[in-house]
Motif scaffolding. Structure first.
Motif, PDB file in Angstrom:
ATOM      1  N   ALA A 167      -4.737  12.795 -22.152  1.00  0.00           N
ATOM      2  CA  ALA A 167      -5.828  13.393 -21.247  1.00  0.00           C
ATOM      3  C   ALA A 167      -5.426  14.824 -21.109  1.00  0.00           C
ATOM      4  O   ALA A 167      -6.455  15.741 -21.091  1.00  0.00           O
ATOM      5  CB  ALA A 167      -6.216  12.624 -20.011  1.00  0.00           C
ATOM      6  N   HIS A 168      -4.149  15.001 -20.720  1.00  0.00           N
ATOM      7  CA  HIS A 168      -3.611  16.482 -20.350  1.00  0.00           C
ATOM      8  C   HIS A 168      -3.845  17.376 -21.816  1.00  0.00           C
ATOM      9  O   HIS A 168      -4.454  18.549 -21.800  1.00  0.00           O
ATOM     10  CB  HIS A 168      -2.467  16.494 -20.101  1.00  0.00           C
ATOM     11  CG  HIS A 168      -1.892  17.847 -19.574  1.00  0.00           C
ATOM     12  ND1 HIS A 168      -1.071  18.536 -20.337  1.00  0.00           N
ATOM     13  CD2 HIS A 168      -2.115  18.525 -18.624  1.00  0.00           C
ATOM     14  CE1 HIS A 168      -0.702  19.785 -19.895  1.00  0.00           C
ATOM     15  NE2 HIS A 168      -1.143  19.863 -18.682  1.00  0.00           N
ATOM     16  N   ARG A 169      -3.485  16.786 -22.744  1.00  0.00           N
ATOM     17  CA  ARG A 169      -3.567  17.697 -24.092  1.00  0.00           C
ATOM     18  C   ARG A 169      -4.919  17.810 -24.576  1.00  0.00           C
ATOM     19  O   ARG A 169      -5.396  19.062 -25.050  1.00  0.00           O
ATOM     20  CB  ARG A 169      -2.631  16.951 -25.242  1.00  0.00           C
ATOM     21  CG  ARG A 169      -1.281  17.063 -25.094  1.00  0.00           C
ATOM     22  CD  ARG A 169      -0.608  16.428 -26.283  1.00  0.00           C
ATOM     23  NE  ARG A 169      -0.672  14.986 -26.488  1.00  0.00           N
ATOM     24  CZ  ARG A 169      -1.197  14.469 -27.263  1.00  0.00           C
ATOM     25  NH1 ARG A 169      -2.126  15.127 -28.128  1.00  0.00           N
ATOM     26  NH2 ARG A 169      -1.361  12.919 -27.159  1.00  0.00           N
ATOM     27  N   SER A 170      -5.756  16.938 -24.310  1.00  0.00           N
ATOM     28  CA  SER A 170      -7.313  17.157 -24.668  1.00  0.00           C
ATOM     29  C   SER A 170      -8.066  18.440 -23.734  1.00  0.00           C
ATOM     30  O   SER A 170      -8.689  18.996 -24.138  1.00  0.00           O
ATOM     31  CB  SER A 170      -8.264  15.888 -24.465  1.00  0.00           C
ATOM     32  OG  SER A 170      -7.597  14.687 -25.319  1.00  0.00           O
ATOM     33  N   ALA A 171      -7.437  17.955 -22.423  1.00  0.00           N
ATOM     34  CA  ALA A 171      -7.830  19.063 -21.446  1.00  0.00           C
ATOM     35  C   ALA A 171      -7.536  20.786 -21.781  1.00  0.00           C
ATOM     36  O   ALA A 171      -8.398  21.570 -21.760  1.00  0.00           O
ATOM     37  CB  ALA A 171      -7.589  19.135 -20.103  1.00  0.00           C
ATOM     38  N   VAL A 172      -6.290  20.896 -22.207  1.00  0.00           N
ATOM     39  CA  VAL A 172      -5.655  21.897 -22.607  1.00  0.00           C
ATOM     40  C   VAL A 172      -6.454  22.500 -23.999  1.00  0.00           C
ATOM     41  O   VAL A 172      -6.836  23.678 -24.113  1.00  0.00           O
ATOM     42  CB  VAL A 172      -4.078  21.815 -23.095  1.00  0.00           C
ATOM     43  CG1 VAL A 172      -3.629  23.304 -23.673  1.00  0.00           C
ATOM     44  CG2 VAL A 172      -3.486  21.610 -21.491  1.00  0.00           C
ATOM     45  N   ALA A 173      -6.632  21.538 -24.954  1.00  0.00           N
ATOM     46  CA  ALA A 173      -7.353  21.991 -26.069  1.00  0.00           C
ATOM     47  C   ALA A 173      -8.758  22.553 -25.514  1.00  0.00           C
ATOM     48  O   ALA A 173      -9.270  23.412 -26.408  1.00  0.00           O
ATOM     49  CB  ALA A 173      -7.393  20.798 -27.022  1.00  0.00           C
ATOM     50  N   LEU A 184      -9.812  23.855 -22.825  1.00  0.00           N
ATOM     51  CA  LEU A 184      -9.760  25.152 -22.497  1.00  0.00           C
ATOM     52  C   LEU A 184      -9.461  26.315 -23.350  1.00  0.00           C
ATOM     53  O   LEU A 184      -9.875  27.317 -23.084  1.00  0.00           O
ATOM     54  CB  LEU A 184      -8.757  25.198 -21.126  1.00  0.00           C
ATOM     55  CG  LEU A 184      -9.362  24.297 -20.041  1.00  0.00           C
ATOM     56  CD1 LEU A 184      -7.995  24.046 -18.948  1.00  0.00           C
ATOM     57  CD2 LEU A 184     -10.528  24.910 -19.165  1.00  0.00           C
ATOM     58  N   GLU A 185      -8.589  25.758 -24.395  1.00  0.00           N
ATOM     59  CA  GLU A 185      -8.170  27.076 -25.289  1.00  0.00           C
ATOM     60  C   GLU A 185      -9.414  27.067 -26.302  1.00  0.00           C
ATOM     61  O   GLU A 185      -9.444  28.284 -26.698  1.00  0.00           O
ATOM     62  CB  GLU A 185      -7.068  26.357 -25.985  1.00  0.00           C
ATOM     63  CG  GLU A 185      -5.705  26.466 -25.158  1.00  0.00           C
ATOM     64  CD  GLU A 185      -4.519  26.106 -25.707  1.00  0.00           C
ATOM     65  OE1 GLU A 185      -4.440  25.350 -26.911  1.00  0.00           O
ATOM     66  OE2 GLU A 185      -3.230  26.265 -25.310  1.00  0.00           O
ATOM     67  N   PRO A 214       0.688  24.970 -20.149  1.00  0.00           N
ATOM     68  CA  PRO A 214      -0.120  26.252 -20.896  1.00  0.00           C
ATOM     69  C   PRO A 214      -1.285  26.464 -20.079  1.00  0.00           C
ATOM     70  O   PRO A 214      -1.567  27.617 -20.095  1.00  0.00           O
ATOM     71  CB  PRO A 214      -0.420  25.603 -22.401  1.00  0.00           C
ATOM     72  CG  PRO A 214      -0.444  24.075 -22.227  1.00  0.00           C
ATOM     73  CD  PRO A 214       0.676  23.748 -21.451  1.00  0.00           C
ATOM     74  N   ILE A 215      -1.765  25.701 -19.379  1.00  0.00           N
ATOM     75  CA  ILE A 215      -2.980  26.097 -18.766  1.00  0.00           C
ATOM     76  C   ILE A 215      -2.604  27.033 -17.406  1.00  0.00           C
ATOM     77  O   ILE A 215      -3.212  27.855 -17.154  1.00  0.00           O
ATOM     78  CB  ILE A 215      -3.741  24.678 -17.835  1.00  0.00           C
ATOM     79  CG1 ILE A 215      -4.232  24.095 -18.838  1.00  0.00           C
ATOM     80  CG2 ILE A 215      -4.819  25.227 -16.954  1.00  0.00           C
ATOM     81  CD1 ILE A 215      -4.930  22.507 -18.546  1.00  0.00           C
ATOM     82  N   MET A 216      -1.563  26.632 -16.613  1.00  0.00           N
ATOM     83  CA  MET A 216      -0.972  27.316 -15.768  1.00  0.00           C
ATOM     84  C   MET A 216      -0.423  28.767 -16.273  1.00  0.00           C
ATOM     85  O   MET A 216      -0.834  29.955 -15.860  1.00  0.00           O
ATOM     86  CB  MET A 216       0.067  26.735 -14.999  1.00  0.00           C
ATOM     87  CG  MET A 216       0.742  27.565 -13.671  1.00  0.00           C
ATOM     88  SD  MET A 216      -0.615  27.677 -12.419  1.00  0.00           S
ATOM     89  CE  MET A 216       0.494  28.496 -11.284  1.00  0.00           C
TER      90      MET A 216
END
Length: 217
Positions: free
Chosen positions: A77-83, A85-86, A141-143
């Motif tokens: 879920a975290h990696r999907s959110a990062v992707a 946002l990127e 990476p989001i932060m």
């Protein structure tokens, strides 16, 4: 002939890595749906296997326990959110406009019902997940992107000087953490996208312009 037959059996018994990755992805997606809908205690490995159409042994070969599976679900879920946002389209305007867009998208992602449910489980089952000690901090990476954008806004004078990491942390707390925590507690205060955006724009105005009505203060 026997050797070739045994070799063929061995190859059949070892699916290509791509197939293994697809199987793991299917298990994780099924587990995500079940954990989000039924909670951690209400979800069993057998239910996950049935939901994704895999054998129980297949699930256990890839995830040795329910805790390990849930950790994989959270990581996915975290990696999907990062992707997501990127992959945001570029925002026109200066650093402050880009920062505003980034924080708003971060808020919307965190307020998705599935992520809220997973966060609720993580907090409620903290003792289970940290049985081997606290989880060490991981690179975020989001932060990092948020801190970078705060720094760019500071360089053009749109945000006051100061520790960019501390400012970014306050932005997350005020803009994202508060509504996320309310949703985790079952509040309906931010139940619609309109409610979420109203909170965002109101709080953004206060943070950027100040809450004092006296401009000389």
């Amino acid at each position: 002939m026997v050797a070739r037959s045994m070799g063929a059996v061995a190859r059949i018994g070892r699916p290509p890595k791509a197939d293994q990755d697809m199987a793991a992805e299917r298990i994780i997606l099924a587990a995500t749906e079940l954990f989000a809908g039924r909670g951690f205690a209400g979800t069993s490995m057998e239910q996950v296997a049935s939901h994704c159409g895999a054998g129980k042994d297949t699930v256990y070969r890839r995830f040795s326990s329910k805790v390990v599976l849930f950790e994989a679900v959270v990581d996915h879920a975290h990696r999907s959110a990062v992707a997501r946002l990127e992959s945001m389209p570029a925002v026109s305007g200066g650093p402050l406009e880009r920062l505003k867009s980034l924080v708003l998208q971060l808020l919307h992602v965190n307020m998705e019902p599935e992520l809220i449910a997973l966060k609720r489980i993580t907090f409620s089952e903290a003792v289970v997940f940290e049985k081997n000690g606290p989880i060490p901090p991981q690179p975020d990476p989001i932060m990092a992107k948020l801190v970078e954008t705060v720094g760019e806004a500071q360089q053009v004078g749109a945000i006051c000087p100061g520790d960019a990491t501390e400012i970014a942390s306050h932005l997350i707390h005020c803009m994202v953490a508060l509504p996320t925590a309310a949703a985790m507690m079952g509040s309906n205060e931010f139940s619609s996208r309109q409610d979420v955006e109203a909170h965002f724009h109101r709080t953004w105005h206060w943070l950027i312009n100040g809450v004092s009505g006296n401009k000389t203060a």
